[in-house]
Motif scaffolding. Sequence first.
Motif, mmCIF file in Angstrom:
data_model
loop_
_atom_site.group_PDB
_atom_site.id
_atom_site.type_symbol
_atom_site.label_atom_id
_atom_site.label_comp_id
_atom_site.label_asym_id
_atom_site.label_seq_id
_atom_site.Cartn_x
_atom_site.Cartn_y
_atom_site.Cartn_z
ATOM 1 N N CYS A 26 2.086 -49.018 -2.582
ATOM 2 C CA CYS A 26 2.535 -49.790 -3.740
ATOM 3 C C CYS A 26 2.031 -49.087 -4.994
ATOM 4 C CB CYS A 26 2.002 -51.210 -3.661
ATOM 5 S SG CYS A 26 2.577 -52.223 -5.025
ATOM 6 N N ARG A 50 6.892 -42.661 -2.979
ATOM 7 C CA ARG A 50 6.778 -43.717 -3.971
ATOM 8 C C ARG A 50 5.302 -43.945 -4.291
ATOM 9 N NH1 ARG A 50 7.629 -49.470 -3.907
ATOM 10 N NH2 ARG A 50 5.642 -49.347 -5.019
ATOM 11 N N LYS A 55 1.820 -51.047 -13.094
ATOM 12 C CA LYS A 55 2.196 -52.114 -12.172
ATOM 13 C C LYS A 55 2.448 -53.446 -12.880
ATOM 14 C CE LYS A 55 2.559 -51.837 -8.566
ATOM 15 N NZ LYS A 55 3.770 -51.346 -7.823
ATOM 16 N N PRO A 56 3.578 -54.083 -12.583
ATOM 17 C CA PRO A 56 3.825 -55.430 -13.117
ATOM 18 C C PRO A 56 3.160 -56.452 -12.194
ATOM 19 C CG PRO A 56 5.737 -54.664 -11.883
ATOM 20 C CD PRO A 56 4.663 -53.634 -11.705
ATOM 21 N N GLU A 88 7.401 -46.517 -11.201
ATOM 22 C CA GLU A 88 8.022 -47.553 -12.034
ATOM 23 C C GLU A 88 7.650 -47.447 -13.507
ATOM 24 O OE1 GLU A 88 7.501 -51.550 -10.543
ATOM 25 O OE2 GLU A 88 8.254 -52.457 -12.390
ATOM 26 N N GLN A 105 11.790 -45.679 -11.450
ATOM 27 C CA GLN A 105 12.078 -47.004 -10.900
ATOM 28 C C GLN A 105 12.077 -48.032 -12.024
ATOM 29 O OE1 GLN A 105 9.875 -48.044 -7.334
ATOM 30 N NE2 GLN A 105 9.596 -50.144 -8.016
ATOM 31 N N GLY A 107 11.831 -51.905 -12.161
ATOM 32 C CA GLY A 107 11.445 -52.948 -11.218
ATOM 33 C C GLY A 107 12.222 -54.238 -11.399
ATOM 34 N N ALA A 108 12.109 -55.092 -10.384
ATOM 35 C CA ALA A 108 12.834 -56.365 -10.350
ATOM 36 C C ALA A 108 12.589 -57.195 -11.616
ATOM 37 C CB ALA A 108 12.397 -57.153 -9.116
ATOM 38 N N ARG A 109 11.343 -57.201 -12.074
ATOM 39 C CA ARG A 109 10.996 -58.039 -13.226
ATOM 40 C C ARG A 109 11.592 -57.528 -14.534
ATOM 41 N NH1 ARG A 109 7.946 -57.759 -9.350
ATOM 42 N NH2 ARG A 109 7.001 -59.584 -8.391
ATOM 43 N N LYS A 130 16.055 -51.863 -9.266
ATOM 44 C CA LYS A 130 15.808 -52.917 -8.291
ATOM 45 C C LYS A 130 16.426 -54.228 -8.763
ATOM 46 C CE LYS A 130 12.212 -52.295 -5.548
ATOM 47 N NZ LYS A 130 10.812 -52.353 -5.061
ATOM 48 N N ARG A 160 15.810 -55.866 -2.892
ATOM 49 C CA ARG A 160 14.402 -56.021 -2.511
ATOM 50 C C ARG A 160 14.038 -57.475 -2.213
ATOM 51 N NH1 ARG A 160 11.956 -59.504 -5.256
ATOM 52 N NH2 ARG A 160 10.071 -58.373 -5.845
ATOM 53 N N HIS A 195 8.906 -55.440 0.040
ATOM 54 C CA HIS A 195 8.868 -56.548 -0.918
ATOM 55 C C HIS A 195 9.769 -57.703 -0.481
ATOM 56 C CE1 HIS A 195 7.192 -53.249 -3.272
ATOM 57 N NE2 HIS A 195 6.485 -54.178 -3.868
ATOM 58 N N ASP A 232 -0.499 -55.185 -2.728
ATOM 59 C CA ASP A 232 0.504 -55.334 -1.661
ATOM 60 C C ASP A 232 0.060 -54.823 -0.279
ATOM 61 O OD1 ASP A 232 2.187 -56.609 -3.399
ATOM 62 O OD2 ASP A 232 3.564 -54.932 -3.684
#
Length: 262
Positions: A26, A50, A55-56, A88, A105, A107-109, A130, A160, A195, A232
């Motif tokens: 992660c 990766r 990091k979020p 990311e 990357q 990220g999802a957020r 993502k 994800r 994830h 993670d």
Amino acid sequence: PEDSVIDVSGVKVGGQEKIVVIGGPCSVEGEEMICDIAQQVKDAGGVMLRGGAYKPRTSPYAFQGMGIEGILAMVKAREKTGLPIVTEIMSEKHLDLFADVDIIQLGARNMQNFMLLKELGRSKKPILLKRGLSATMEEFLMAAEYIFAGGNTNVILCERGIRTFEKLIRNNLDISAVPLVKMFSHLPIIIDPSHAAGRRDMVQPLSRAAIAAGADGLIIEAHNDPAHALCDGAQSLDLNQFDTVMKDIKRRAEFEGRVMMP
Ligand code: PEP
Ligand code: MN
């Protein structure tokens, strides 16, 4: 009508036949750690590394990543193994720091961080986009469209897991995202089984589902010491488990008449 194939520093993603696997922790926790993992990811058949540097995290008191030192450690790992690196980005102010990264990357957020999407559209780098935690497929594809609108057509989508009412798993893998992307888009789509569930014992079954559904690849969290991972750990495979899952993916790919790269 043709599927797009995205070239990430020589690694080609998309186009029906080939399956690529991206592996790594992660978060980058140190240069020796990431170089060691990179070598084992490569030995197991992974074609990209990766590792998060920014990091979020849900809690502001949790490990926030090594920042630029983390990116420099990833670059070292690439020098040693030849694996392209993905990490990311959290702010458009950091774009210059990502100049040496092979694929950025989002990220999802940040999937609907429109300023960031526009900046990545102006960049020439491949983008791993993502899906947001509760994004519809239309919102997901429109986020990709933002990057395209700026002139950058090097986008790889990543499903994800989405947030549902289920509590036993962190998210719910929306496997239907794969055929839907194939129907409505020409872009490659990879699956993140780590994830998606938040538990390492789900990584192998979800990877099988991804291949059966026609995904172009997988991004899997793997760590040299998951019990002590700074981020993670519960969903990270150790490197033996990663190797086992990779062998399974290879067999499943062949069963589907496809090939796992390299
Ligand atoms: C990650 O890849 O470590 C990550 C934070 O992913 P996501 O944005 O999908 O939560
Ligand atoms: Mn993670």
